[in-house]
Enzyme design. Structure first.
Site, PDB file in Angstrom:
ATOM      1  N   ASP A  43     -21.258  71.424 -37.143  1.00  0.00           N
ATOM      2  CA  ASP A  43     -21.136  71.323 -35.692  1.00  0.00           C
ATOM      3  C   ASP A  43     -21.816  72.493 -34.991  1.00  0.00           C
ATOM      4  O   ASP A  43     -22.389  73.378 -35.624  1.00  0.00           O
ATOM      5  CB  ASP A  43     -19.683  71.083 -35.256  1.00  0.00           C
ATOM      6  CG  ASP A  43     -18.789  72.285 -35.395  1.00  0.00           C
ATOM      7  OD1 ASP A  43     -19.310  73.403 -35.454  1.00  0.00           O
ATOM      8  OD2 ASP A  43     -17.561  72.098 -35.437  1.00  0.00           O
ATOM      9  N   LYS A  65     -21.460  69.343 -31.070  1.00  0.00           N
ATOM     10  CA  LYS A  65     -21.157  69.044 -29.692  1.00  0.00           C
ATOM     11  C   LYS A  65     -21.007  70.377 -28.956  1.00  0.00           C
ATOM     12  O   LYS A  65     -20.509  71.330 -29.508  1.00  0.00           O
ATOM     13  CB  LYS A  65     -19.866  68.250 -29.520  1.00  0.00           C
ATOM     14  CG  LYS A  65     -19.145  67.869 -30.779  1.00  0.00           C
ATOM     15  CD  LYS A  65     -17.962  67.023 -30.455  1.00  0.00           C
ATOM     16  CE  LYS A  65     -16.845  67.067 -31.459  1.00  0.00           C
ATOM     17  NZ  LYS A  65     -17.082  67.121 -32.832  1.00  0.00           N
ATOM     18  N   MET A 179     -10.621  76.792 -25.542  1.00  0.00           N
ATOM     19  CA  MET A 179     -11.272  75.852 -24.617  1.00  0.00           C
ATOM     20  C   MET A 179     -10.722  75.996 -23.200  1.00  0.00           C
ATOM     21  O   MET A 179     -10.555  75.011 -22.489  1.00  0.00           O
ATOM     22  CB  MET A 179     -11.098  74.401 -25.109  1.00  0.00           C
ATOM     23  CG  MET A 179     -11.838  74.139 -26.406  1.00  0.00           C
ATOM     24  SD  MET A 179     -11.502  72.506 -27.088  1.00  0.00           S
ATOM     25  CE  MET A 179      -9.961  72.800 -27.928  1.00  0.00           C
TER      26      MET A 179
HETATM   27  C1  SAM Z   1     -13.204  72.801 -30.423  1.00  0.00           C
HETATM   28  S1  SAM Z   1     -12.442  74.363 -30.475  1.00  0.00           S
HETATM   29  C2  SAM Z   1     -12.656  74.741 -32.165  1.00  0.00           C
HETATM   30  C3  SAM Z   1     -11.728  75.819 -32.634  1.00  0.00           C
HETATM   31  C4  SAM Z   1     -11.949  76.172 -34.084  1.00  0.00           C
HETATM   32  N1  SAM Z   1     -11.554  75.081 -34.931  1.00  0.00           N
HETATM   33  C5  SAM Z   1     -11.210  77.425 -34.485  1.00  0.00           C
HETATM   34  O1  SAM Z   1     -10.303  77.372 -35.326  1.00  0.00           O
HETATM   35  O2  SAM Z   1     -11.552  78.498 -33.973  1.00  0.00           O
HETATM   36  C6  SAM Z   1     -13.662  75.341 -29.669  1.00  0.00           C
HETATM   37  C7  SAM Z   1     -13.040  76.529 -28.951  1.00  0.00           C
HETATM   38  O3  SAM Z   1     -12.699  77.525 -29.904  1.00  0.00           O
HETATM   39  C8  SAM Z   1     -12.905  78.810 -29.346  1.00  0.00           C
HETATM   40  N2  SAM Z   1     -13.920  79.494 -30.153  1.00  0.00           N
HETATM   41  C9  SAM Z   1     -14.547  79.030 -31.245  1.00  0.00           C
HETATM   42  N3  SAM Z   1     -15.374  79.960 -31.746  1.00  0.00           N
HETATM   43  C10 SAM Z   1     -15.266  81.033 -30.951  1.00  0.00           C
HETATM   44  C11 SAM Z   1     -15.861  82.328 -30.936  1.00  0.00           C
HETATM   45  N4  SAM Z   1     -16.738  82.705 -31.881  1.00  0.00           N
HETATM   46  N5  SAM Z   1     -15.502  83.189 -29.957  1.00  0.00           N
HETATM   47  C12 SAM Z   1     -14.606  82.837 -29.022  1.00  0.00           C
HETATM   48  N6  SAM Z   1     -14.015  81.635 -28.972  1.00  0.00           N
HETATM   49  C13 SAM Z   1     -14.341  80.743 -29.922  1.00  0.00           C
HETATM   50  C14 SAM Z   1     -13.322  78.608 -27.909  1.00  0.00           C
HETATM   51  O4  SAM Z   1     -12.165  78.611 -27.105  1.00  0.00           O
HETATM   52  C15 SAM Z   1     -13.947  77.223 -27.983  1.00  0.00           C
HETATM   53  O5  SAM Z   1     -13.942  76.608 -26.699  1.00  0.00           O
END
Ligand code: SAM
Length: 258
Positions: A43, A65, A179
Site C-alpha cells: 500500500d 490508497k 486518520m
Molecule cells: C489507514 S491507517 C493505517 C494505520 C497502520 N495500520 C498502523 O498501524 O500504523 C493510516 C493512518 O495511520 C497513521 N500513520 C501511518 N503511518 C504513519 C506515520 N509514519 N506517521 C504518522 N502517522 C502515520 C496516520 O494517522 C494515517 O492517517
C-alpha cells in the site's frame, strides 16, 4: 516460527505489518516473509526501500490508497490475493504499521479464510508506537496514564465516528488518534465538550520514523489551529494526554503552542 511447512507448494498468504516507514522498524519475520514472497501487494505508506528485500522475480503490485483516492478497491485487493494464492503463490500483503490497527487486515483475513487460503499474520510497529518512541513519549505511565486508546478520526463515511467521548475524556488515559489530521477540530471539540481540559497536552506527528518527520506541539484547545497553519501533508498521528508533556522537544518540532 512459521505456521507453514517450509516445502509447502500450496499457495498461501501472509499479512505483513511493514511498520511506520523506517525500514529499520521492520521485524525479522517481516523481512523473511518479503524475501520468500512470489508476489507482494503493497500500500501507499510503504517505503520503497522495504521492497528491496524482495527477490528479483517477485511481482510487486501497488494497490496503494492515499487521501481517499483508492488505487484499487478493497474487494479487488481481496480477490487478487485469493487469485494469486490459488495459483500456488506465496502472496505477501504488505501493509503500513500493523495489519490489525486500522489496516483493514480483518477484512482481508475474512476473505482468505472464506476462500480456504492458509494465512499467517506478521505484526508491525503501529504509527502510535513509532511516533511516541521518536518523541520519547511513554504512551502509558504508572502515575499519569493507565490506559491507551487507539481511535480513528475518520469513519467509513468520512465523518468523525461517534466515539464515547465522555468515556475517553474520563479515562485519564492517552488517546492516539489515527486518520484525524483533517478532522482534528471536531475530535478536539468533542473531547473538550466531554470534559477533557483544553489545556491537555497534544502533539501531531507527521511522517513518524521517516527522514521528513515533523512534530507539532500544542494543547487540545490549540492543535487544530496549529495544524491549519502548518498544513501537514504526510500521514499524521495525534497523541493527546498528560504524557505528551514528557516529550523530548527536538529541533524538528515545528511549534510549541501554549
Ligand atoms: C489507514 S491507517 C493505517 C494505520 C497502520 N495500520 C498502523 O498501524 O500504523 C493510516 C493512518 O495511520 C497513521 N500513520 C501511518 N503511518 C504513519 C506515520 N509514519 N506517521 C504518522 N502517522 C502515520 C496516520 O494517522 C494515517 O492517517
Amino acid at each position: 516460527m512459521s505456521a507453514f511447512p517450509l516445502n509447502d507448494n500450496a499457495g498461501r498468504a501472509t499479512l505483513v505489518g511493514a511498520g511506520p516507514g523506517d525500514p529499520e522498524l521492520l521485524t525479522l519475520r517481516a523481512v523473511k516473509a518479503i524475501q520468500g514472497a512470489d508476489a507482494i501487494l503493497y500500500d501507499a505508506l510503504i517505503d520503497p526501500a522495504i521492497l528491496d528485500y524482495a527477490r528479483p522475480g517477485c511481482r510487486r503490485i501497488d494497490v496503494g490508497k492515499r487521501c481517499g483516492r483508492h488505487a484499487m478497491q478493497q474487494s479487488a485487493i481481496n480477490a487478487l490475493i485469493v487469485k494469486l494464492a490459488g495459483t500456488g503463490k506465496h502472496v505477501v500483503r504488505l501493509k503500513g504499521g500493523d495489519p490489525f490497527v486500522f489496516g483493514r487486515g480483518g477484512e482481508e483475513l475474512d476473505t482468505l479464510r472464506a476462500a480456504g487460503v492458509p494465512v499467517e499474520v506478521v505484526p508491525g510497529v503501529t504509527a502510535a508506537c513509532a511516533a511516541a518512541a521518536s518523541l520519547q513519549i511513554p504512551l502509558t505511565h504508572r502515575e499519569t496514564a493507565r490506559s491507551l486508546h487507539f481511535v480513528t478520526g475518520h469513519g467509513a463515511d468520512g465523518e468523525v465516528p461517534a466515539h464515547d467521548w465522555r468515556a475517553l475524556a474520563a479515562s485519564g488515559g492517552t488517546i492516539a488518534a489515527y486518520m484525524a489530521g483533517k478532522t482534528v477540530r471536531k475530535v478536539a471539540a468533542s473531547l473538550i465538550e466531554a470534559g477533557l481540559p483544553a489545556s491537555t497536552p497534544a502533539v501531531a506527528v507527521e511522517n513518524a520514523s521517516r527522514p521528513q518527520q515533523a512534530a507539532y506541539h500544542a494543547t487540545l484547545g490549540t492543535l487544530a489551529d496549529v495544524l491549519d497553519a502548518e498544513q501537514p501533508s504526510g500521514p499524521t498521528l495525534i497523541v493527546i494526554g498528560k504524557v505528551v508533556a514528557l516529550a523530548r522537544i527536538v529541533e524538528e518540532s515545528k511549534r510549541l503552542a501554549a
